[in-house]
Design a protein around this motif. Structure first.
Motif, PDB file in Angstrom:
ATOM      1  N   HIS A   1       8.130  13.027  -2.074  1.00 20.58           N
ATOM      2  CA  HIS A   1       7.749  11.640  -1.841  1.00 20.58           C
ATOM      3  C   HIS A   1       8.385  11.118  -0.553  1.00 20.58           C
ATOM      4  O   HIS A   1       9.601  11.234  -0.362  1.00 20.58           O
ATOM      5  CB  HIS A   1       8.194  10.778  -3.027  1.00 20.58           C
ATOM      6  N   PRO A   2       7.587  10.527   0.336  1.00 20.49           N
ATOM      7  CA  PRO A   2       8.153  10.076   1.619  1.00 20.49           C
ATOM      8  C   PRO A   2       9.154   8.930   1.485  1.00 20.49           C
ATOM      9  O   PRO A   2       9.971   8.727   2.379  1.00 20.49           O
ATOM     10  CB  PRO A   2       6.914   9.617   2.405  1.00 20.49           C
ATOM     11  N   GLY A   3       9.104   8.196   0.354  1.00 22.07           N
ATOM     12  CA  GLY A   3      10.004   7.060   0.205  1.00 22.07           C
ATOM     13  C   GLY A   3      11.276   7.351  -0.558  1.00 22.07           C
ATOM     14  O   GLY A   3      12.304   6.707  -0.319  1.00 22.07           O
ATOM     15  N   ILE A   4      11.240   8.346  -1.467  1.00 20.40           N
ATOM     16  CA  ILE A   4      12.424   8.601  -2.312  1.00 20.40           C
ATOM     17  C   ILE A   4      12.886  10.051  -2.269  1.00 20.40           C
ATOM     18  O   ILE A   4      13.851  10.413  -2.932  1.00 20.40           O
ATOM     19  CB  ILE A   4      12.139   8.204  -3.774  1.00 20.40           C
TER      20      ILE A   4
ATOM     21  N   GLY B   1       3.745   4.122 -11.343  1.00 20.32           N
ATOM     22  CA  GLY B   1       2.695   5.128 -11.429  1.00 20.32           C
ATOM     23  C   GLY B   1       1.848   5.171 -10.180  1.00 20.32           C
ATOM     24  O   GLY B   1       1.482   6.240  -9.686  1.00 20.32           O
ATOM     25  N   LEU B   2       1.523   4.003  -9.630  1.00 23.47           N
ATOM     26  CA  LEU B   2       0.755   3.943  -8.392  1.00 23.47           C
ATOM     27  C   LEU B   2       1.571   4.461  -7.218  1.00 23.47           C
ATOM     28  O   LEU B   2       1.069   5.210  -6.372  1.00 23.47           O
ATOM     29  CB  LEU B   2       0.304   2.500  -8.129  1.00 23.47           C
ATOM     30  N   ALA B   3       2.856   4.096  -7.175  1.00 21.13           N
ATOM     31  CA  ALA B   3       3.696   4.491  -6.046  1.00 21.13           C
ATOM     32  C   ALA B   3       3.992   5.982  -6.029  1.00 21.13           C
ATOM     33  O   ALA B   3       4.254   6.559  -4.966  1.00 21.13           O
ATOM     34  CB  ALA B   3       5.008   3.708  -6.083  1.00 21.13           C
ATOM     35  N   LEU B   4       3.953   6.629  -7.199  1.00 20.12           N
ATOM     36  CA  LEU B   4       4.282   8.054  -7.266  1.00 20.12           C
ATOM     37  C   LEU B   4       3.353   8.873  -6.384  1.00 20.12           C
ATOM     38  O   LEU B   4       3.789   9.822  -5.719  1.00 20.12           O
ATOM     39  CB  LEU B   4       4.202   8.527  -8.720  1.00 20.12           C
ATOM     40  N   TYR B   5       2.070   8.523  -6.370  1.00 20.11           N
ATOM     41  CA  TYR B   5       1.100   9.214  -5.526  1.00 20.11           C
ATOM     42  C   TYR B   5       1.027   8.464  -4.197  1.00 20.11           C
ATOM     43  O   TYR B   5       0.184   7.585  -3.994  1.00 20.11           O
ATOM     44  CB  TYR B   5      -0.262   9.270  -6.216  1.00 20.11           C
ATOM     45  N   ALA B   6       1.937   8.802  -3.319  1.00 18.57           N
ATOM     46  CA  ALA B   6       2.118   8.062  -2.067  1.00 18.57           C
ATOM     47  C   ALA B   6       0.809   7.969  -1.284  1.00 18.57           C
ATOM     48  O   ALA B   6       0.124   8.973  -1.061  1.00 18.57           O
ATOM     49  CB  ALA B   6       3.182   8.744  -1.219  1.00 18.57           C
ATOM     50  N   GLY B   7       0.463   6.760  -0.886  1.00 20.12           N
ATOM     51  CA  GLY B   7      -0.752   6.522  -0.124  1.00 20.12           C
ATOM     52  C   GLY B   7      -1.942   6.138  -0.981  1.00 20.12           C
ATOM     53  O   GLY B   7      -2.960   5.668  -0.454  1.00 20.12           O
ATOM     54  N   LEU B   8      -1.867   6.319  -2.284  1.00 16.26           N
ATOM     55  CA  LEU B   8      -2.991   5.995  -3.163  1.00 16.26           C
ATOM     56  C   LEU B   8      -3.295   4.502  -3.150  1.00 16.26           C
ATOM     57  O   LEU B   8      -4.443   4.081  -3.319  1.00 16.26           O
ATOM     58  CB  LEU B   8      -2.687   6.461  -4.590  1.00 16.26           C
ATOM     59  N   ASP B   9      -2.258   3.683  -2.922  1.00 14.01           N
ATOM     60  CA  ASP B   9      -2.451   2.237  -2.887  1.00 14.01           C
ATOM     61  C   ASP B   9      -3.317   1.803  -1.702  1.00 14.01           C
ATOM     62  O   ASP B   9      -3.822   0.665  -1.684  1.00 14.01           O
ATOM     63  CB  ASP B   9      -1.102   1.522  -2.823  1.00 14.01           C
TER      64      ASP B   9
ATOM     65  N   LEU C   1      10.935   3.669  -7.026  1.00 15.52           N
ATOM     66  CA  LEU C   1       9.512   3.852  -6.734  1.00 15.52           C
ATOM     67  C   LEU C   1       8.794   2.529  -6.496  1.00 15.52           C
ATOM     68  O   LEU C   1       8.051   2.381  -5.525  1.00 15.52           O
ATOM     69  CB  LEU C   1       8.832   4.612  -7.874  1.00 15.52           C
ATOM     70  N   ALA C   2       8.955   1.591  -7.409  1.00 14.44           N
ATOM     71  CA  ALA C   2       8.272   0.312  -7.254  1.00 14.44           C
ATOM     72  C   ALA C   2       8.683  -0.374  -5.961  1.00 14.44           C
ATOM     73  O   ALA C   2       7.870  -1.030  -5.304  1.00 14.44           O
ATOM     74  CB  ALA C   2       8.557  -0.588  -8.457  1.00 14.44           C
ATOM     75  N   HIS C   3       9.956  -0.213  -5.567  1.00 10.18           N
ATOM     76  CA  HIS C   3      10.437  -0.829  -4.324  1.00 10.18           C
ATOM     77  C   HIS C   3       9.716  -0.239  -3.121  1.00 10.18           C
ATOM     78  O   HIS C   3       9.388  -0.964  -2.164  1.00 10.18           O
ATOM     79  CB  HIS C   3      11.944  -0.638  -4.193  1.00 10.18           C
TER      80      HIS C   3
ATOM     81  N   THR D   1       7.570  -2.425  -0.430  1.00  7.02           N
ATOM     82  CA  THR D   1       7.866  -2.360   1.000  1.00  7.02           C
ATOM     83  C   THR D   1       6.624  -1.996   1.791  1.00  7.02           C
ATOM     84  O   THR D   1       6.330  -2.590   2.846  1.00  7.02           O
ATOM     85  CB  THR D   1       8.975  -1.319   1.265  1.00  7.02           C
ATOM     86  N   HIS D   2       5.856  -1.035   1.283  1.00  2.00           N
ATOM     87  CA  HIS D   2       4.642  -0.603   1.964  1.00  2.00           C
ATOM     88  C   HIS D   2       3.625  -1.732   2.046  1.00  2.00           C
ATOM     89  O   HIS D   2       3.002  -1.967   3.084  1.00  2.00           O
ATOM     90  CB  HIS D   2       4.042   0.593   1.240  1.00  2.00           C
ATOM     91  N   LEU D   3       3.456  -2.473   0.947  1.00  2.00           N
ATOM     92  CA  LEU D   3       2.463  -3.531   0.919  1.00  2.00           C
ATOM     93  C   LEU D   3       2.848  -4.698   1.808  1.00  2.00           C
ATOM     94  O   LEU D   3       1.991  -5.456   2.288  1.00  2.00           O
ATOM     95  CB  LEU D   3       2.268  -4.012  -0.524  1.00  2.00           C
ATOM     96  N   SER D   4       4.166  -4.873   2.055  1.00  2.00           N
ATOM     97  CA  SER D   4       4.628  -5.999   2.870  1.00  2.00           C
ATOM     98  C   SER D   4       4.583  -5.684   4.361  1.00  2.00           C
ATOM     99  O   SER D   4       4.741  -6.592   5.184  1.00  2.00           O
ATOM    100  CB  SER D   4       6.052  -6.387   2.472  1.00  2.00           C
ATOM    101  N   GLU D   5       4.388  -4.420   4.710  1.00  2.00           N
ATOM    102  CA  GLU D   5       4.382  -4.047   6.140  1.00  2.00           C
ATOM    103  C   GLU D   5       3.105  -4.519   6.830  1.00  2.00           C
ATOM    104  O   GLU D   5       2.047  -4.567   6.237  1.00  2.00           O
ATOM    105  CB  GLU D   5       4.523  -2.512   6.262  1.00  2.00           C
TER     106      GLU D   5
END
Length: 280
Positions: A232-235, A139-147, A270-272, A276-280
């Motif tokens: 979505h930029p990731g999927i 749910g968080l990943a769906l809105y890219a950048g919200l994290d 999505l969760a992946h 990936t974003h959080l680990s960058e």
């Protein structure tokens, strides 16, 4: 400064959308100085005196009876959602106000557990202001950048109008924006003076001309089942069925996204993308 008058504002906005022929009157010959119906025209068809209607619109009459509200709703050609909104505004004007919910409702352990069991379907628990009270990773990943925002700032309607990624992620952005404002207007009708609703309104009105324009339309729509598309930029592009389920008959709602079979693999990723974003 004049006191707030949400009932009068709604009546004026709806009156401006109609022409005489829309309510069975002959069309006016020549140029009209009033955008939409004149007060005199609306009052005549609704069976009200002009003076009474003017006082109602100006907020000097604050206790219209049920028959008056029904007549105005019929004359203004309101749909079911707008009629309920008008009745709530009339109740508020007369001081008949429902008990306010807590400003930031608590999320039960059972509800949090449900979010985990729904995976990989994206799911969020939202307050009536659009604040995210809880969500699963998808749910968080769906809105890219919200994290990128701290948890206290995460809000769907704030994302739509202020996050730099929103206009490229949400498709079409205009639809997301219009429906979110209409939903906020729906909740504001239940309690126009509520601090939590006023706070998010004032914040967005101060920074977004698009929000101010849509708010001025006085569109009213609660959330219902719909299809939402994300770039979505990731999927990649993905279309999901969105459902809203209220938790314990409260204003807190579960926002659930179900994929069509063709998009199931993308949802699983999505969760992946978030990890990936959080680990960058």
């Amino acid at each position: 400064m004049a006191p707030p008058n949400p009932l009068g504002e709604f009546l004026r906005a709806r009156r401006a959308r109609l022409q005489p022929q829309d309510i069975g009157l002959p069309p006016t010959i020549g140029r009209r100085r009033t955008a939409g119906l004149r007060r005199e025209e609306l009052a005549a068809v609704a069976g009200l005196s002009v003076d009474y209607y003017i006082r109602l619109e100006q907020g000097r009459e604050r206790n219209p009876g049920p028959a008056v509200i029904v007549s105005l709703a019929q004359t203004l050609r309101l749909d079911a959602d707008e009629r309920r909104h008008l009745h709530r505004l009339a109740d508020h004007a007369a001081g008949r106000q429902a008990e306010r919910p807590p400003p930031r409702p608590a999320v039960s352990a059972a509800t949090l557990g449900m979010l985990e069991h729904l995976r990989p379907w994206p799911a969020l628990i939202l307050a009536r202001t659009g604040d995210i009270l809880a969500c699963n990773p998808e749910g968080l990943a769906l809105y890219a950048g919200l994290d990128e925002w701290p948890e206290s700032r995460r809000s769907i309607i704030r994302y739509i109008f202020t996050h730099p990624a929103a206009r490229s992620v949400l498709a079409p952005w205009q639809w997301f924006a219009a429906t979110s404002v209409a939903n906020l207007r729906h909740w504001t009708g239940t309690d126009p003076d509520a601090p939590d609703l006023r706070r998010i309104h004032d914040e967005l009105a101060a920074v977004s001309a698009d929000f101010r324009r849509l708010w001025a339309r006085h569109d009213v729509r609660p959330r219902r089942t719909s299809h939402k598309t994300f770039h979505h930029p990731g999927i990649g592009d993905i279309t999901l069925t969105h459902q809203t389920l209220h938790v314990d008959d409260s204003s807190t709602r579960l926002s659930l996204y179900q994929p069509e079979p063709a998009y199931a693999d993308q949802v699983a990723l999505l969760a992946h993308t978030l990890e990936t974003h959080l680990s960058e």
